[in-house]
Scaffold this active site. Structure first.
Site, PDB file in Angstrom:
ATOM      1  N   TYR A   1       0.812  -1.112   0.008  1.00 17.87           N
ATOM      2  CA  TYR A   1      -0.161  -0.008  -0.056  1.00 17.87           C
ATOM      3  C   TYR A   1       0.908   1.389   0.171  1.00 17.87           C
ATOM      4  CZ  TYR A   1      -3.621   3.337   1.216  1.00 17.87           C
ATOM      5  OH  TYR A   1      -4.688   4.395   1.100  1.00 17.87           O
ATOM      6  N   GLU A   2       1.322   1.667  -1.183  1.00 17.40           N
ATOM      7  CA  GLU A   2       1.738   3.156  -1.417  1.00 17.40           C
ATOM      8  C   GLU A   2       1.196   3.610  -2.551  1.00 17.40           C
ATOM      9  OE1 GLU A   2       6.287   3.005  -1.102  1.00 17.40           O
ATOM     10  OE2 GLU A   2       6.331   0.766  -0.614  1.00 17.40           O
ATOM     11  N   PRO A   3      -0.086   4.259  -2.034  1.00 13.17           N
ATOM     12  CA  PRO A   3      -1.013   4.920  -3.262  1.00 13.17           C
ATOM     13  C   PRO A   3      -0.361   5.928  -4.362  1.00 13.17           C
ATOM     14  CG  PRO A   3      -1.596   5.622  -1.135  1.00 13.17           C
ATOM     15  CD  PRO A   3      -0.434   4.706  -0.942  1.00 13.17           C
TER      16      PRO A   3
END
EC number: 3.2.1.14
Length: 378
Positions: free
Chosen positions: A173-175
């Site tokens: 989760y590293e948008p």
């Protein structure tokens, strides 16, 4: 005439090779749970019953030019193959076999083609039928071009996981291709929807892991959050905890970062749909107090016990300035003793992980780190 015969023979051999790969892919990866190996959930269960912590590592596909999966340290239990695209797109497995150079551009894994990946994975499976291999999506490398494109790719991803023999998915989760924007509700809602859809499409025996920031389970106190996306008043590391005068200075700083609490909303919404959380401690820098790793683990362990997640505390081999040095034997033992005690008391399998395996640019010693992990967790 002689040249024509040789050429014809070469073409026939090439077609047979492609057909062989095509058949094996269509039938599914040969390393299926069954007579030759356990279901990945059964493997996790044996760790929980024994109270032994899992040792994990990220294997970047681009290092495959100089390294082989089968040569990984025998003490590794889970391998995350990184990275594939969250919005990957391909017509069919047959099309990738027919044009191997499309593998990287369409899937994201930086192998020359499907055959190279398939042989590498099979060699690992033969050498280590007990190892769990997950396909890691996204991260800094590949954030989706749009939410819709990623959601539309889920069925393809589920099929790919089965056809290439993975035991499940890890979603990093590293948008924004970084740790920025973790507490954006629109992006968090997309992530929940994305993982939920993955769970719907994947077989029951497949695992789902998510990768989060080091301070993702600490309630945020550095800014106003009216929607409480990064707060949890019921968790031990809530806003009241950070009002105490004896809170560690570096832990307080972690709760004030923009990435603080970035995993809370996700975990409280996904609940038991996921199986494992990898905690990326390498977003935590410029600290002289490495002891806060205990509290960072403890903050995630609360959710691990609540929703039955395996919590993996990540160390990095890449940055010499990290406060969480995997070659610091005393640090690893200190945190490991705490994790091991929790595992024994609660029949858990929480452990340690590494970013990244087989890297030629590593600042720390991979084999030494894994040796320390084994000593402290087992």
């Amino acid at each position: 005439m002689n040249f024509t015969v040789k050429y014809s023979f070469l073409v026939i051999c090439l077609l047979c090779c492609l057909l062989s790969t095509y058949v094996s892919v269509i039938e599914g990866h040969r390393a299926r749970p069954g007579e030759s190996r356990k279901n990945p959930r059964e493997i996790i269960k044996t760790f929980k019953e024994s109270g032994k912590g899992i040792i994990q590592g990220y294997y970047p596909s681009w290092v495959s030019y100089n390294h082989n999966l089968k040569d990984l340290n025998p003490n590794l239990n889970v391998v995350h193959m990184s990275f594939a695209k969250m919005d990957l797109s391909y017509d069919s497995i047959e099309s990738i076999v027919g044009s191997p150079l499309l593998f990287k551009s369409l899937i994201g894994l930086e192998y020359i083609g499907l055959n190279e990946y398939f042989n590498d994975a099979m060699n690992l499976r033969k050498a280590r039928p007990d190892i769990i291999m997950l396909l890691s999506l996204g991260g800094e490398t590949y954030h989706p071009s749009s939410f819709d494109s990623a959601l539309n790719a889920v069925e393809k991803i589920a099929n790919l996981v089965d056809e290439l023999g993975f035991d499940g998915i890890d979603v990093d989760y590293e948008p924004n291709g970084s740790f920025d924007g973790l507490n954006d509700k629109e992006k968090a809602d997309f992530f929940v929807q994305y993982v939920t859809k993955l769970r719907e499409y994947m077989c029951d025996d497949k695992l789902i892991s998510i990768s989060q920031s080091s301070n993702g389970a600490l309630s945020c106190i550095g800014f106003n959050d009216p929607k409480k996306i990064c707060m949890d008043d019921e968790a031990p590391y809530n806003s009241k905890y950070f009002n105490k005068p004896d809170v560690k200075k570096e832990l307080l700083r972690a709760a004030q970062m923009a990435s603080a609490g970035g995993a809370i909303y996700l975990m409280n919404n996904l609940k038991d749909m996921i199986d494992m959380v990898f905690v990326q401690t390498f977003n935590y820098t410029n600290s002289t107090d490495s002891t806060v790793m205990k509290e960072l683990y403890d903050s995630y362990a609360y959710y691990g016990k609540k929703y039955d997640y395996v919590i993996i505390m990540g160390f990095t081999l890449m940055f010499p300035s990290t406060p969480f040095n995997p070659n610091d034997k005393m640090l690893v033992k200190s945190i490991g003793d705490f994790v091991k005690t929790e595992n024994k008391l609660n029949k858990r399998a929480d452990g340690f992980g590494l970013w990244s395996l087989s890297s030629d640019n590593a600042a720390h010693n991979e084999q030494l780190a894994i040796e320390y992990f084994v000593e402290s967790l087992h």
